[in-house]
Design an enzyme around this catalytic site. Structure first.
Site, PDB file in Angstrom:
ATOM      1  N   ASP A 291      67.585  43.583  92.252  1.00 41.58           N
ATOM      2  CA  ASP A 291      66.331  43.510  91.507  1.00 41.58           C
ATOM      3  C   ASP A 291      66.198  42.186  90.767  1.00 41.58           C
ATOM      4  O   ASP A 291      67.187  41.542  90.442  1.00 41.58           O
ATOM      5  CB  ASP A 291      66.263  44.650  90.485  1.00 41.58           C
ATOM      6  CG  ASP A 291      67.456  44.629  89.521  1.00 41.58           C
ATOM      7  OD1 ASP A 291      68.580  44.425  89.999  1.00 41.58           O
ATOM      8  OD2 ASP A 291      67.247  44.792  88.300  1.00 41.58           O
ATOM      9  N   GLU A 292      64.968  41.826  90.510  1.00 39.87           N
ATOM     10  CA  GLU A 292      64.630  40.722  89.607  1.00 39.87           C
ATOM     11  C   GLU A 292      65.451  39.455  89.857  1.00 39.87           C
ATOM     12  O   GLU A 292      65.884  38.793  88.918  1.00 39.87           O
ATOM     13  CB  GLU A 292      64.815  41.174  88.139  1.00 39.87           C
ATOM     14  CG  GLU A 292      63.885  42.296  87.758  1.00 39.87           C
ATOM     15  CD  GLU A 292      64.170  42.884  86.381  1.00 39.87           C
ATOM     16  OE1 GLU A 292      63.214  43.267  85.706  1.00 39.87           O
ATOM     17  OE2 GLU A 292      65.351  42.993  85.985  1.00 39.87           O
TER      18      GLU A 292
END
Ligand code: TNX
Length: 476
Positions: A291-292
């Site tokens: 993620d991210e």
């Protein structure tokens, strides 16, 4: 069993006009030594009765029986619970089923004080989803073995069967890796706000895994990469593109760190870490985050996942990743964990669905336990909105992402603002039982008013167990 307050609500309840009373001579018979012992210790603590466990035991007050036909196919986690005037019989095909029957039985007994009676009748029950999980972020704030075990115990009472441990992030590395010892000693020595942090030894992690397994909870370890890696980058300069280690990070920003995707040492590191974690983990899944990764170019990100995902398969495990992994070429069995919010699934989610990934649902505006309940909640975040118990409860997982194959539901507790056991309790109760019912009970059996009434009866149980909770005015 007319007014029972069992959560999650069982699939089928047939009340009978009798009551069973647990008396001083009561004995327990169990085909599962482990589940029998858990039942006995829970009941002894509450009632003060001796409750010896006996072999055979046709006249046992409570009998836990494996096998037998209980009228239909209720799968490997289903159970039947029959309460007559003379005693209680739980029947299941597996020990997990017996454990779930026992959780139901414990909820049929009074919260804190006798007489220890159980309403008569028959329950036949089985889960809607096979993956019913909660996540604890031990990276932003470190929590030790006892706190994690307490969390496992709490989720298992609501028939959840997965604990996802977020073991690495920018703020701290939380599992010792023998080949890379400074992950623990340097990478583990920080947390949000600048506290001491901490790191599980491999023996401690194993204790957690075994405690969980005894309660039929599978541990899913997450090593988040290529972003969320400042703690590792701080411990080992060679993992950085420029070879320079950054300072330890104790803030709450995201998206600023990345492993050096172009360096071979990065893949040695990933392979070593995943090999040791896989060896310590009996469950089928390894969560690789994903993620991210805002400091990794898209090209680098896809190249990184193309090299890392097959390693998981070579180790005999199945990849789980946050849904940003969607565009990366899939691998067999892959699970994408949806953590979006709002109505429209984005293109990363659609890419995962199009590739046939199984979806694990953690919509942030529904089941993120770190969101505030209301503006006044003293801790928590609000980027996905405010999440009341009712918001967490009232939605249908089968309608969230069109065309998705839903593996199950998971409620994550991120810990940027969570520093103590009391903080964990406040954000977890009463929302976690709401998510547990969503994951276990048939959609047609779930409605808010009935749930709210049943859930309110659990407040005194939590108090008796020393668990705090948010007195959500819509519930209590
Ligand atoms: C987003 S959810 C994150 C986490 C934060 C969380 C806080 C996800 C995959 N990434 O890094 O802790 O929001 O709610």
């Amino acid at each position: 069993m007319n007014d029972i307050t069992v959560v999650p609500v069982p699939a089928r309840v047939e009340p009978a006009d009798v009551v069973f009373a647990l008396g001083p001579d009561a004995v327990i018979a169990s085909d599962s030594p482990g589940v029998g012992a858990l039942l006995a210790s829970a009941l002894r603590a509450a009632t003060g009765l001796a409750l010896p466990i006996v072999e055979g035991g046709s006249e046992a007050a409570i009998a836990l029986r494996l096998g037998g036909d209980f009228g239909g196919d209720f799968g490997d986690e289903g159970y039947e619970l029959v309460v007559g005037a003379e005693g209680v019989v739980v029947r299941a095909r597996t020990e997990a089923g017996l454990f779930y029957g026992v959780q139901t039985l414990l909820q049929l007994l009074p919260a804190a004080n006798g007489p220890w009676t159980v309403p008569g009748g028959r329950i036949v029950d089985a889960p809607r989803f096979g993956y019913r999980g909660a996540m604890l972020d031990v990276s932003r704030h470190f929590f030790g073995v006892e706190v994690v075990e307490r969390f496992i115990e709490a989720i298992s009472r609501y028939k959840m069967n997965v604990l996802h441990l977020h073991l690495s992030d920018d703020q701290g590395w939380r599992i010792a890796i023998e080949k890379w010892p400074e992950l623990a000693t340097v990478g583990g020595a920080s947390q949000v706000g600048g506290g001491a942090g901490g790191c599980f030894s491999q023996a401690e992690y194993t204790r957690i895994v075994e405690f969980a397994a005894a309660r039929f909870v599978t541990v899913v370890p997450e090593i988040d990469m290529p972003g969320h890696t400042n703690a590792a980058l701080h411990a080992y300069p060679e993992l950085n593109a420029d070879g320079v280690a950054p300072a330890a990070y104790t803030g709450v920003d995201v998206g600023f760190s990345t492993l050096a995707v172009g360096k071979d040492v990065t893949y040695d590191f990933v392979r070593d870490v995943l090999t040791e974690v896989a060896a310590l983990t009996p469950g089928p899944y390894l969560h690789i985050g994903g993620d991210e990764a805002q400091s990794t170019t898209t090209e680098d990100y896809l190249a990184f996942l193309d090299r890392v995902q097959p390693i998981v398969g070579e180790l005999g495990k199945t990849v789980v990743g946050w849904h940003q992994i969607g565009p990366a070429r899939t691998v067999p069995g892959r699970v994408a964990q949806y953590w979006g919010h709002g109505p429209a699934p984005d293109e990363d989610v659609l890419a995962a669905v199009a590739q046939g990934d199984r979806m694990l649902l953690s919509p942030a505006d529904r089941v993120y336990l770190d969101m505030k309940y209301t503006r006044e909640t003293p801790i928590g975040l609000d980027w996905a909105g405010l999440v009341t118990t009712r918001t967490a409860y009232e939605w249908d997982p089968d309608r969230l992402i069109p065309g998705a194959a839903v593996l199950g539901i998971e409620a994550p507790l991120w810990t940027e603002t969570v520093a103590t056991t009391a903080d964990i309790d406040l954000l977890t109760f009463p929302r976690l039982p709401a998510v547990a019912e969503l994951a276990w009970s048939p959609q047609a059996s779930r409605e808010w008013d009935g749930f709210r009434t049943r859930l309110a009866a659990h407040g005194p149980r939590w108090t008796a167990q020393g668990i705090g909770f948010h007195p959500d005015p819509e519930v209590f």
